[in-house]
Write an enzyme that holds these catalytic residues in place. Structure first.
Site, PDB file in Angstrom:
ATOM      1  CE  LYS A 253      -3.813  -2.224   2.368  1.00 56.09           C
ATOM      2  NZ  LYS A 253      -4.354  -2.603   3.664  1.00 56.09           N
TER       3      LYS A 253
ATOM      4  CD  GLN B 163      -3.772  -4.471   6.670  1.00 50.54           C
ATOM      5  OE1 GLN B 163      -3.822  -3.463   5.977  1.00 50.54           O
ATOM      6  NE2 GLN B 163      -4.116  -5.651   6.209  1.00 50.54           N
TER       7      GLN B 163
ATOM      8  CG  ASP C 187     -10.247  -0.200   4.957  1.00 54.64           C
ATOM      9  OD1 ASP C 187     -10.004  -0.737   3.867  1.00 54.64           O
ATOM     10  OD2 ASP C 187      -9.527  -0.329   5.969  1.00 54.64           O
TER      11      ASP C 187
HETATM   12  N1  GUN Z   1      -6.998  -6.759   6.098  1.00 53.95           N
HETATM   13  C1  GUN Z   1      -7.212  -7.512   4.999  1.00 53.95           C
HETATM   14  N2  GUN Z   1      -7.861  -6.787   4.055  1.00 53.95           N
HETATM   15  C2  GUN Z   1      -8.054  -5.561   4.581  1.00 53.95           C
HETATM   16  C3  GUN Z   1      -8.663  -4.369   4.085  1.00 53.95           C
HETATM   17  O1  GUN Z   1      -9.167  -4.292   2.961  1.00 53.95           O
HETATM   18  N3  GUN Z   1      -8.652  -3.317   4.928  1.00 53.95           N
HETATM   19  C4  GUN Z   1      -8.112  -3.366   6.171  1.00 53.95           C
HETATM   20  N4  GUN Z   1      -8.170  -2.269   6.932  1.00 53.95           N
HETATM   21  N5  GUN Z   1      -7.548  -4.456   6.658  1.00 53.95           N
HETATM   22  C5  GUN Z   1      -7.515  -5.536   5.865  1.00 53.95           C
END
Ligand code: GUN
Length: 295
Positions: free
Chosen positions: A53, A97, A120
């Site tokens: 990311k 996350q 998100d």
């Molecule tokens: N963990 C796995 N996929 C995601 C996601 O799309 N967003 C977040 N915040 N954590 C994750």
């Protein structure tokens, strides 16, 4: 006839290019979009996601702020950090996350994020806005699936869509988005009676169950568009490999189009995170919605 394979890697590169164009436009106005990613603990898979990311955020010209906290961090400290990020005008998007360590309440933490910065789309306000057809931040994976479906099919109006899986992160928002496109939507799941028969009604079949290769060719209506959200690490013939929730070979022979794993939905998720960040920045700056990057 075999299906068209929808190239998520190429599509994601195109979306990142569009995002980079909007970032350049914002920079001309003296605004640099900023994405803050918070990682608590050292889960190896989460570390890989967070690194990717950060890298892609910088590649499209945005600022990336990474906050890595020890696994034993008190929840109050994480909430205090979120409060500071909410108040920071250089931060337009915040992502915490998941999963979080067991001593933390993920709902409480997510709902502490300013909904306007919730890239998100997990905050309860955004869930409610999406559910009532209002302008929201939309979860990245379903947004990526929608973009691919629209790109392949054009108008989705009147099509039968079946979403297999009822998670808050994928299944439910995916169903809302398809409803927003005027599809007739069914949410199926592990308890659904005669799942293959239900799936065979689908013009658009989205598999998001987290079970390796569960959706086989006999679940697929001839010519249907199959979107595979699954990412399952399995071992076969002594080799570790990545497979989706769809049995690719058998579905390929029946479908009209299908997303592969890897190289389908996966790359679109981070591309949509970047898209959401630029959308959040546009909204914060009072600019019109970026075209082609929202639901
Ligand atoms: N963990 C796995 N996929 C995601 C996601 O799309 N967003 C977040 N915040 N954590 C994750």
């Amino acid at each position: 006839m075999t299906a068209t394979i929808i190239d998520g890697k190429a599509f994601a590169a195109k979306v990142r290019g569009q995002v980079a164009g909007y970032v350049a436009g914002l920079k001309e106005r003296g605004v640099i979009p900023g994405l803050a990613v918070v990682l608590v603990g050292e889960d190896p898979a989460s570390q890989v996601y967070v690194r990717n990311k950060g890298k892609q955020t910088v590649e499209v010209g945005m600022n990336s702020y990474e906050h890595k906290l020890p696994v034993e961090t008190p929840e109050a400290d994480l909430l205090a950090l979120i409060g500071r990020l909410n108040a920071d005008p250089a931060v337009h998007g915040i992502l915490v996350q998941l999963p979080l360590p067991g001593h933390m309440n993920a709902d409480l933490v997510i709902n502490a994020i300013d909904p306007a910065k919730d890239v998100d789309g997990f905050h309860i306000s955004n869930v409610g806005l999406l559910g009532t057809g209002q302008k929201a931040m939309v979860p990245c994976t379903p947004l990526g699936c929608l973009m691919m479906a629209r790109d392949h099919l054009g108008s989705l109006s009147g099509l039968n869509a079946v979403v297999v899986g009822r998670s808050n992160i994928v299944g439910k928002p995916m169903a809302q988005l398809l409803l927003g496109e005027s599809c007739t939507v069914t949410i199926a799941h592990s308890r659904t009676k005669d799942l293959p028969e239900v799936c065979r009604r689908a013009d658009i079949l989205v598999a998001a169950v987290g079970r390796p290769e569960m959706v086989t060719g006999d679940f697929v209506k001839p010519g249907a568009t199959v979107i595979d959200v699954g990412i399952n690490r399995i071992e076969r013939d002594g080799k570790r490999m990545l497979v989706g929730d769809v049995h690719f070979e058998s579905a390929l022979a029946v479908a009209g189009a299908i997303t592969p794993v890897p190289g389908g939905v996966g790359p679109m998720t981070i591309a949509c995170l970047l898209a959401n960040t630029v959308t959040a920045c546009h909204r914060a700056t009072g600019l019109p919605e970026p075209e082609g990057l929202t639901a």
